[in-house]
Design a protein around this motif. Structure first.
Motif, PDB file in Angstrom:
ATOM      1  N   ILE A   1      -0.855  52.700   6.224  1.00 16.24           N
ATOM      2  CA  ILE A   1      -0.675  52.612   7.666  1.00 16.24           C
ATOM      3  C   ILE A   1       0.687  51.980   7.963  1.00 16.24           C
ATOM      4  N   GLY A   2       1.546  52.753   8.616  1.00 16.20           N
ATOM      5  CA  GLY A   2       2.896  52.273   8.925  1.00 16.20           C
ATOM      6  C   GLY A   2       3.892  52.456   7.806  1.00 16.20           C
ATOM      7  N   GLY A   3       3.483  53.104   6.705  1.00 17.50           N
ATOM      8  CA  GLY A   3       4.372  53.254   5.555  1.00 17.50           C
ATOM      9  C   GLY A   3       5.565  54.146   5.845  1.00 17.50           C
ATOM     10  N   PHE A   4       5.326  55.268   6.494  1.00 20.69           N
ATOM     11  CA  PHE A   4       6.422  56.187   6.836  1.00 20.69           C
ATOM     12  C   PHE A   4       7.439  55.478   7.725  1.00 20.69           C
ATOM     13  N   THR A   5       6.954  54.798   8.748  1.00 15.66           N
ATOM     14  CA  THR A   5       7.842  54.120   9.697  1.00 15.66           C
ATOM     15  C   THR A   5       8.631  53.007   9.027  1.00 15.66           C
ATOM     16  N   LYS A   6       7.985  52.259   8.136  1.00 15.84           N
ATOM     17  CA  LYS A   6       8.672  51.142   7.478  1.00 15.84           C
ATOM     18  C   LYS A   6       9.798  51.648   6.583  1.00 15.84           C
ATOM     19  N   LEU A   7       9.546  52.696   5.831  1.00 18.39           N
ATOM     20  CA  LEU A   7      10.589  53.269   4.979  1.00 18.39           C
ATOM     21  C   LEU A   7      11.722  53.844   5.822  1.00 18.39           C
ATOM     22  N   LEU A   8      11.372  54.544   6.886  1.00 21.98           N
ATOM     23  CA  LEU A   8      12.387  55.152   7.746  1.00 21.98           C
ATOM     24  C   LEU A   8      13.264  54.091   8.385  1.00 21.98           C
ATOM     25  N   ARG A   9      12.675  53.005   8.870  1.00 20.70           N
ATOM     26  CA  ARG A   9      13.444  51.942   9.508  1.00 20.70           C
ATOM     27  C   ARG A   9      14.377  51.254   8.514  1.00 20.70           C
ATOM     28  N   TYR A  10      13.907  51.089   7.288  1.00 28.86           N
ATOM     29  CA  TYR A  10      14.756  50.481   6.252  1.00 28.86           C
ATOM     30  C   TYR A  10      15.991  51.349   6.017  1.00 28.86           C
ATOM     31  N   PHE A  11      15.766  52.656   5.913  1.00 25.84           N
ATOM     32  CA  PHE A  11      16.882  53.588   5.729  1.00 25.84           C
ATOM     33  C   PHE A  11      17.853  53.523   6.909  1.00 25.84           C
ATOM     34  N   ILE A  12      17.335  53.514   8.125  1.00 27.74           N
ATOM     35  CA  ILE A  12      18.183  53.488   9.321  1.00 27.74           C
ATOM     36  C   ILE A  12      19.021  52.217   9.362  1.00 27.74           C
ATOM     37  N   GLN A  13      18.425  51.086   9.026  1.00 31.35           N
ATOM     38  CA  GLN A  13      19.155  49.822   9.024  1.00 31.35           C
ATOM     39  C   GLN A  13      20.237  49.804   7.962  1.00 31.35           C
ATOM     40  N   GLU A  14      19.964  50.464   6.823  1.00 32.15           N
ATOM     41  CA  GLU A  14      20.926  50.461   5.721  1.00 32.15           C
ATOM     42  C   GLU A  14      22.064  51.450   5.953  1.00 32.15           C
TER      43      GLU A  14
ATOM     44  N   LYS B   1      -7.335  52.787   3.294  1.00 26.20           N
ATOM     45  CA  LYS B   1      -6.132  52.480   4.083  1.00 26.20           C
ATOM     46  C   LYS B   1      -5.577  51.122   3.678  1.00 26.20           C
ATOM     47  N   LEU B   2      -4.256  51.087   3.531  1.00 26.30           N
ATOM     48  CA  LEU B   2      -3.550  49.846   3.211  1.00 26.30           C
ATOM     49  C   LEU B   2      -2.451  49.625   4.248  1.00 26.30           C
ATOM     50  N   PRO B   3      -2.188  48.377   4.644  1.00 24.04           N
ATOM     51  CA  PRO B   3      -1.161  48.118   5.661  1.00 24.04           C
ATOM     52  C   PRO B   3       0.235  47.994   5.064  1.00 24.04           C
ATOM     53  N   ALA B   4       1.185  48.698   5.640  1.00 20.61           N
ATOM     54  CA  ALA B   4       2.565  48.624   5.160  1.00 20.61           C
ATOM     55  C   ALA B   4       3.194  47.267   5.449  1.00 20.61           C
ATOM     56  N   ARG B   5       2.652  46.509   6.390  1.00 23.04           N
ATOM     57  CA  ARG B   5       3.259  45.226   6.778  1.00 23.04           C
ATOM     58  C   ARG B   5       3.274  44.222   5.630  1.00 23.04           C
ATOM     59  N   VAL B   6       2.397  44.390   4.633  1.00 26.00           N
ATOM     60  CA  VAL B   6       2.391  43.461   3.505  1.00 26.00           C
ATOM     61  C   VAL B   6       3.225  43.986   2.346  1.00 26.00           C
ATOM     62  N   CYS B   7       3.841  45.156   2.533  1.00 25.23           N
ATOM     63  CA  CYS B   7       4.608  45.794   1.462  1.00 25.23           C
ATOM     64  C   CYS B   7       6.098  45.511   1.596  1.00 25.23           C
TER      65      CYS B   7
ATOM     66  N   GLU C   1       3.533  44.866  -9.280  1.00 28.11           N
ATOM     67  CA  GLU C   1       3.599  45.511  -7.968  1.00 28.11           C
ATOM     68  C   GLU C   1       3.206  46.960  -8.134  1.00 28.11           C
ATOM     69  N   LEU C   2       2.767  47.585  -7.031  1.00 24.29           N
ATOM     70  CA  LEU C   2       2.287  48.955  -7.079  1.00 24.29           C
ATOM     71  C   LEU C   2       3.111  49.803  -6.117  1.00 24.29           C
ATOM     72  N   LEU C   3       3.690  50.891  -6.639  1.00 25.72           N
ATOM     73  CA  LEU C   3       4.459  51.810  -5.806  1.00 25.72           C
ATOM     74  C   LEU C   3       3.488  52.680  -5.010  1.00 25.72           C
ATOM     75  N   LEU C   4       3.511  52.514  -3.682  1.00 31.74           N
ATOM     76  CA  LEU C   4       2.555  53.194  -2.807  1.00 31.74           C
ATOM     77  C   LEU C   4       3.128  54.417  -2.109  1.00 31.74           C
ATOM     78  N   ALA C   5       4.438  54.470  -1.924  1.00 27.16           N
ATOM     79  CA  ALA C   5       5.030  55.594  -1.202  1.00 27.16           C
ATOM     80  C   ALA C   5       6.500  55.725  -1.564  1.00 27.16           C
ATOM     81  N   VAL C   6       7.005  56.951  -1.437  1.00 22.64           N
ATOM     82  CA  VAL C   6       8.413  57.237  -1.713  1.00 22.64           C
ATOM     83  C   VAL C   6       8.960  58.119  -0.595  1.00 22.64           C
ATOM     84  N   MET C   7      10.191  57.835  -0.201  1.00 22.78           N
ATOM     85  CA  MET C   7      10.903  58.647   0.790  1.00 22.78           C
ATOM     86  C   MET C   7      12.300  58.910   0.258  1.00 22.78           C
ATOM     87  N   THR C   8      12.761  60.167   0.340  1.00 23.26           N
ATOM     88  CA  THR C   8      14.086  60.504  -0.166  1.00 23.26           C
ATOM     89  C   THR C   8      14.915  61.207   0.908  1.00 23.26           C
ATOM     90  N   PHE C   9      16.251  61.053   0.774  1.00 24.59           N
ATOM     91  CA  PHE C   9      17.187  61.596   1.757  1.00 24.59           C
ATOM     92  C   PHE C   9      18.369  62.259   1.046  1.00 24.59           C
TER      93      PHE C   9
END
Length: 256
Positions: free
Chosen positions: A175-188, A80-86, A137-145
């Motif tokens: 941990i928190g990766g899905f939420t962090k990506l989703l929030r970034y998209f919503i803000q943008e 497990k890795l924390p999304a807060r540092v990403c 840097e290491l790409l840990l997750a991807v989300m597309t829309f």
């Protein structure tokens, strides 16, 4: 190298990780209250597919690393890795496709908007011993829309987007990766709502409900033949099918 035969491989995998299980009818792994079912062909009783997890032979033979990564995630075995540092940023089509084709069971599909979650080199100390990326840097997750679709809600126009794909890097839980990506998209993009489909072979979608998504419907199972490369080709008649899925859960997020 992962062996092609799922049952003996996964049995040995569970034993190696000291996970107690019972093998039922030579194809169903009972692990606590959960069942992991393996199908080489269509079952006589489609009710057998009513609950996740359902794994098909063509998926295992084509993408064994992805299947094992997802099962390891379900069993709590992945590091497990924390999304807060990403960090999050938009990524290009080629990078998104390459990542999803290696890490998503349904592979890449066309998308308008693509986002990546990156672990900076300063936090490589959090990675498992022996895992040493050479990049900065290491790409840990991807989300597309999808792009936005306009529709009228009372007297206003609402922009609706589809969340098409999300995937972690094989072998990791972010941990928190899905939420962090989703929030970034919503803000943008400030969407009016976000729609997505959840593969019912792997999930009942309840985790999406916890994130505020609303269940709209459960879609019907789909039937497929397999081409020469073991890719699924949709057919309408179950009698022509070699494999099928359990349908999907359609969820919508409209409260931000």
């Amino acid at each position: 190298m992962i062996r092609k035969d799922f049952i003996p491989y996964f049995s040995a995998f569970l034993e190696q990780n000291k996970i107690e299980f019972q093998l039922i009818n030579s194809r169903i792994f009972q692990i606590g209250t959960s069942r992991i079912k393996y199908f080489e062909r269509l079952p006589d009783d489609f009710e057998a597919l009513s609950q996740p997890i359902n794994i098909w032979r063509n998926q295992w033979e084509k993408h064994p690393e992805i299947v094992i990564s997802r099962l390891s995630s379900v069993l709590g075995l992945n590091p497990k890795l924390p999304a807060r540092v990403c960090t999050v940023r938009r990524i290009n089509k080629c990078l998104a496709e390459e990542f999803l084709n290696k890490n998503h069971l349904q592979q890449s599909i066309g998308a308008k908007l693509k986002y990546g979650l990156y672990l900076p080199k300063a936090y490589y100390r959090l990675l498992p011993k022996g895992f040493e990326p050479e990049s900065e840097e290491l790409l840990l997750a991807v989300m597309t829309f999808s792009g936005p679709k306009k529709y009228y809600l009372e007297d206003s126009i609402v922009l609706s987007f589809e969340l098409i794909r999300f995937s972690n890097l094989n072998g990791f839980n972010i941990i928190g990766g899905f939420t962090k990506l989703l929030r970034y998209f919503i803000q943008e993009k400030t969407p009016g709502n976000i729609m997505t489909y959840i593969d019912a072979d792997w999930s009942d979608g309840k985790n999406f409900s916890k994130l505020g998504f609303e269940l709209i419907e459960k879609t019907s199972p789909m039937y497929f033949q397999l081409d020469e490369n073991h890719n699924r080709v949709k057919v309408n008649d179950a009698n022509e099918a070699e494999v099928m899925n359990s349908g999907s859960y359609k969820y919508i997020l409209s409260a931000f």
